[in-house]
Design a protein around this motif. Structure first.
Motif, PDB file in Angstrom:
ATOM      1  N   TRP A 179      -3.659   4.065  -2.704  1.00 24.02           N
ATOM      2  CA  TRP A 179      -2.888   5.153  -2.098  1.00 24.02           C
ATOM      3  C   TRP A 179      -3.635   5.655  -0.866  1.00 24.02           C
ATOM      4  O   TRP A 179      -4.836   5.899  -0.927  1.00 24.02           O
ATOM      5  N   VAL A 180      -2.914   5.803   0.236  1.00 22.41           N
ATOM      6  CA  VAL A 180      -3.530   6.184   1.507  1.00 22.41           C
ATOM      7  C   VAL A 180      -2.839   7.421   2.068  1.00 22.41           C
ATOM      8  O   VAL A 180      -1.607   7.472   2.154  1.00 22.41           O
ATOM      9  N   LEU A 224     -11.968   8.079  -5.959  1.00 20.01           N
ATOM     10  CA  LEU A 224     -11.663   8.825  -4.736  1.00 20.01           C
ATOM     11  C   LEU A 224     -12.618   8.405  -3.629  1.00 20.01           C
ATOM     12  O   LEU A 224     -13.829   8.547  -3.760  1.00 20.01           O
ATOM     13  N   THR A 225     -12.089   7.891  -2.531  1.00 22.54           N
ATOM     14  CA  THR A 225     -12.889   7.576  -1.348  1.00 22.54           C
ATOM     15  C   THR A 225     -12.329   8.399  -0.194  1.00 22.54           C
ATOM     16  O   THR A 225     -11.880   7.870   0.816  1.00 22.54           O
ATOM     17  N   VAL A 226     -12.361   9.714  -0.370  1.00 20.28           N
ATOM     18  CA  VAL A 226     -11.651  10.634   0.521  1.00 20.28           C
ATOM     19  C   VAL A 226     -12.586  11.616   1.224  1.00 20.28           C
ATOM     20  O   VAL A 226     -12.116  12.539   1.899  1.00 20.28           O
ATOM     21  N   VAL A 251       0.850  -1.195   0.000  1.00 19.68           N
ATOM     22  CA  VAL A 251       0.000   0.000   0.000  1.00 19.68           C
ATOM     23  C   VAL A 251       0.886   1.246   0.000  1.00 19.68           C
ATOM     24  O   VAL A 251       1.842   1.350   0.776  1.00 19.68           O
ATOM     25  N   GLN A 252       0.568   2.195  -0.868  1.00 17.87           N
ATOM     26  CA  GLN A 252       1.336   3.430  -0.965  1.00 17.87           C
ATOM     27  C   GLN A 252       0.804   4.450   0.049  1.00 17.87           C
ATOM     28  O   GLN A 252      -0.308   4.945  -0.094  1.00 17.87           O
ATOM     29  N   VAL A 253       1.579   4.736   1.069  1.00 18.37           N
ATOM     30  CA  VAL A 253       1.181   5.683   2.111  1.00 18.37           C
ATOM     31  C   VAL A 253       1.974   6.974   1.936  1.00 18.37           C
ATOM     32  O   VAL A 253       3.204   6.951   1.848  1.00 18.37           O
ATOM     33  N   SER A 305      -7.535   6.805  -0.750  1.00 22.82           N
ATOM     34  CA  SER A 305      -8.314   6.809   0.480  1.00 22.82           C
ATOM     35  C   SER A 305      -7.532   7.530   1.574  1.00 22.82           C
ATOM     36  O   SER A 305      -6.459   8.095   1.330  1.00 22.82           O
ATOM     37  N   LYS A 306      -8.074   7.506   2.785  1.00 24.06           N
ATOM     38  CA  LYS A 306      -7.439   8.137   3.938  1.00 24.06           C
ATOM     39  C   LYS A 306      -7.187   7.074   5.006  1.00 24.06           C
ATOM     40  O   LYS A 306      -7.861   6.047   5.032  1.00 24.06           O
ATOM     41  N   ALA A 307      -6.244   7.332   5.880  1.00 21.67           N
ATOM     42  CA  ALA A 307      -5.926   6.413   6.974  1.00 21.67           C
ATOM     43  C   ALA A 307      -6.971   6.550   8.071  1.00 21.67           C
ATOM     44  O   ALA A 307      -6.685   6.995   9.184  1.00 21.67           O
TER      45      ALA A 307
END
Length: 282
Positions: A250-251, A159-161, A137-139, A226-228
């Motif tokens: 991407w997180v 986008l799930t942001v 996972v790309q953080v 997404s977001k953490a």
């Protein structure tokens, strides 16, 4: 000390009105204020109720009331500015604020930290536990980490942001195909931000693995951002779906905040809250 414990407030951050009420708007005496609008705030409200500690939750939308519909506490729909939060805490005679807001809701957390410090009211942070992510996972530390040619250009991007940061992505629409998933009530705001209506997906969370999988298969994204937000934010399921379909995920890392007091343990938060109500340190 009085036999009646003094008020605390549960502030749930999800709404639209500005506080313009008086203590009579709250009704019977309360003890805890939750800043939330999250599943954690619901769990905390339930735990406080079981301990016999009255609470009031403030939310920013009528829909957020559903989080607490079967609990005995009170809910106020409002959105705070610095003066209105100070007024609310003073008029309700609040002695403790418990912040259980979303990990990315920096504005309300910073506001609550600042105002409670000014009023010398204890501030407690109930932090959603982070989710350990797979190495693939790309953080990245912030939004600039995904607003690049390497991540977006020429790709179908899901986008799930949330809705607030969508304006950051709008300028990229001529270089990639963007789809944005938001809550149903946020669809108009997403369209107003500049995402075409046919590219906005209004869905109520949480989703199961099967539901998430079907959605991704329907839109065939080449990148998902997404977001953490932790397990409660569905990040674990997104990671599992991304791995199943072989899609890069991407997180955005959580924004760092220096909380005066913070715990990821529900029992510890309730105990700290009770200690503050009894006049002790958390």
């Amino acid at each position: 000390m009085s036999n009646c414990l003094q008020p605390v407030i549960l502030i749930v951050s999800t709404g639209v009105k500005v506080w313009q009420h008086t203590m009579s708007s709250v009704g019977s005496p309360v003890e805890v204020a939750l800043i939330g609008g999250t599943s954690e705030s619901r769990s905390l409200a339930d735990a406080l109720s079981r301990q016999g500690i009255p609470w009031v939750a403030t939310v920013t939308t009528e829909g957020a009331r559903r989080l607490y519909q079967d609990l005995p506490g009170q809910v106020v729909v409002t959105r705070f500015s610095p003066p209105s939060l100070e007024q609310f805490l003073q008029e309700c005679r609040i002695r403790v604020v418990v912040d259980a807001s979303h990990p990315f809701a920096q504005q309300i957390s910073q506001l609550a930290i600042r105002v409670t410090a000014q009023l010398r009211i204890p501030y407690l942070r109930y932090e959603r536990p982070p989710l350990e992510l797979d190495p693939w996972v790309q953080v990245v530390p912030d939004w600039q980490g995904v607003l690049t040619e390497a991540v977006l250009a020429g790709r179908r991007v899901l986008l799930t942001v949330g809705v607030k940061v969508l304006p950051l992505f709008v300028p990229w629409q001529d270089r990639c195909q963007l789809w944005a998933r938001v809550l149903p009530e946020s669809v108009p705001q997403a369209v107003q931000a500049g995402i075409p209506a046919e590219r906005v997906i209004g869905m109520r969370l949480p989703l199961s693995f099967e539901q998430e999988l079907q959605l991704w298969q329907r839109f065939s994204p080449q990148v998902v951002i997404s977001k953490a937000s932790g397990e409660a934010g569905g990040l674990g399921i997104k990671q599992a779906v991304a791995k199943t379909l072989g899609i890069p995920l991407w997180v955005i890392r959580r924004p760092p905040l220096d909380y005066p007091w913070c715990s990821q343990d529900l029992t510890a938060v309730v105990q700290a809250c009770r200690r503050c109500l009894e006049g002790a340190e958390p």
